[in-house]
Scaffold this active site. Sequence first.
Site, PDB file in Angstrom:
ATOM      1  CG  HIS A   9      -2.031  -0.991   1.124  1.00 33.26           C
ATOM      2  ND1 HIS A   9      -1.838  -2.333   1.335  1.00 33.26           N
ATOM      3  CD2 HIS A   9      -3.335  -0.848   0.804  1.00 33.26           C
ATOM      4  CE1 HIS A   9      -2.974  -2.974   1.160  1.00 33.26           C
ATOM      5  NE2 HIS A   9      -3.903  -2.090   0.836  1.00 33.26           N
ATOM      6  CG  ASN A  10       5.521   2.670   0.804  1.00 32.25           C
ATOM      7  OD1 ASN A  10       5.767   3.430  -0.125  1.00 32.25           O
ATOM      8  ND2 ASN A  10       6.195   2.687   1.937  1.00 32.25           N
ATOM      9  CG  ASP A  68       8.984  -6.433   5.736  1.00 35.44           C
ATOM     10  OD1 ASP A  68       7.975  -5.703   5.813  1.00 35.44           O
ATOM     11  OD2 ASP A  68       9.758  -6.584   6.697  1.00 35.44           O
ATOM     12  CG  PHE A 149       9.329   6.123  -0.434  1.00 33.74           C
ATOM     13  CD1 PHE A 149       9.976   5.793  -1.606  1.00 33.74           C
ATOM     14  CD2 PHE A 149       9.194   5.134   0.551  1.00 33.74           C
ATOM     15  CE1 PHE A 149      10.476   4.518  -1.821  1.00 33.74           C
ATOM     16  CE2 PHE A 149       9.692   3.843   0.348  1.00 33.74           C
ATOM     17  CZ  PHE A 149      10.326   3.542  -0.846  1.00 33.74           C
ATOM     18  CE1 TYR A 151      12.807   6.473   9.479  1.00 28.77           C
ATOM     19  CE2 TYR A 151      11.887   4.661   8.200  1.00 28.77           C
ATOM     20  CZ  TYR A 151      11.950   5.390   9.360  1.00 28.77           C
ATOM     21  OH  TYR A 151      11.151   5.047  10.430  1.00 28.77           O
TER      22      TYR A 151
HETATM   23  P1  IMP Z   1       7.266  -2.218   5.286  1.00 28.82           P
HETATM   24  O1  IMP Z   1       8.179  -3.022   4.385  1.00 28.82           O
HETATM   25  O2  IMP Z   1       5.908  -2.064   4.714  1.00 28.82           O
HETATM   26  O3  IMP Z   1       7.296  -2.724   6.681  1.00 28.82           O
HETATM   27  O4  IMP Z   1       7.813  -0.745   5.311  1.00 28.82           O
HETATM   28  C1  IMP Z   1       9.155  -0.488   5.237  1.00 28.82           C
HETATM   29  C2  IMP Z   1       9.451   0.939   5.605  1.00 28.82           C
HETATM   30  O5  IMP Z   1      10.862   1.097   5.448  1.00 28.82           O
HETATM   31  C3  IMP Z   1       8.825   1.944   4.680  1.00 28.82           C
HETATM   32  O6  IMP Z   1       7.629   2.455   5.149  1.00 28.82           O
HETATM   33  C4  IMP Z   1       9.883   3.031   4.680  1.00 28.82           C
HETATM   34  O7  IMP Z   1       9.725   3.764   5.815  1.00 28.82           O
HETATM   35  C5  IMP Z   1      11.173   2.302   4.857  1.00 28.82           C
HETATM   36  N1  IMP Z   1      11.780   2.106   3.554  1.00 28.82           N
HETATM   37  C6  IMP Z   1      11.861   0.966   2.831  1.00 28.82           C
HETATM   38  N2  IMP Z   1      12.458   1.175   1.657  1.00 28.82           N
HETATM   39  C7  IMP Z   1      12.767   2.492   1.628  1.00 28.82           C
HETATM   40  C8  IMP Z   1      13.398   3.305   0.652  1.00 28.82           C
HETATM   41  O8  IMP Z   1      13.783   2.895  -0.453  1.00 28.82           O
HETATM   42  N3  IMP Z   1      13.540   4.591   0.983  1.00 28.82           N
HETATM   43  C9  IMP Z   1      13.133   5.110   2.169  1.00 28.82           C
HETATM   44  N4  IMP Z   1      12.527   4.407   3.103  1.00 28.82           N
HETATM   45  C10 IMP Z   1      12.346   3.094   2.840  1.00 28.82           C
END
Ligand code: IMP
Length: 191
Positions: A9-10, A68, A149, A151
């Site tokens: 959903h990101n 993830d 997006f 970090y």
């Molecule tokens: P999840 O995999 O949905 O648990 O989320 C991983 C989280 O790591 C994301 O919401 C970002 O905050 C961070 N993240 C993962 N990949 C990136 C990236 O390429 N750039 C910046 N933040 C990232």
Amino acid sequence: MKKILIGTHNKGKFKEISYLLPRKYKKITPISLKIKSPKETGKTFIANSNLKANFFSSFVDYPVISDDSGLCVKSLKNKPGVYSARLAKELGSFAKAMKYILKQLKNKKDRSAYFVCSLSFKRPGKKPVTVLGKLHGKISRKIVGKKGFGYDPIFIPNSHKKTFGEMNKYKKIKMDHRYLAFKKLKKKIRI
Ligand code: IMP
């Protein structure tokens, strides 16, 4: 046209994974199918990307790709790690989460960090194929740049001077942890 569900959903991740996938696929988002995200109960990146691939795959009869990922900071015992998204949620925003990390690192010498991505590709009725990509770098002194997006504005990849937040998005997409994982995936299976 072949379909593939990108299990996230990101929006930032969706764009990056879409860019990496071949053009032959129509890229479907779980939002358009009204599928919510599963609870990320795994303790590792691999467990969570497998869990997401299995979950999203149960709704469709075509392939699913999910990841993830997160940021691991050495001086913070590799945190936020699998809790990267949750840290921002708990503190209220990514800006607050980045400020929090900068504050934690204030008196630390070692600012090294890495982004990690566990990427899972699953065909219907098959087990997910999972690979890991890691990109090493360091945490900047300040939040710099508005691109990308999550970090991105505090992460400087090794042998670079700019944060991901300042970098051209295609430059970032072609070097980051998701790209490295995708390259490994393509060596393992035909996508
Ligand atoms: P999840 O995999 O949905 O648990 O989320 C991983 C989280 O790591 C994301 O919401 C970002 O905050 C961070 N993240 C993962 N990949 C990136 C990236 O390429 N750039 C910046 N933040 C990232």
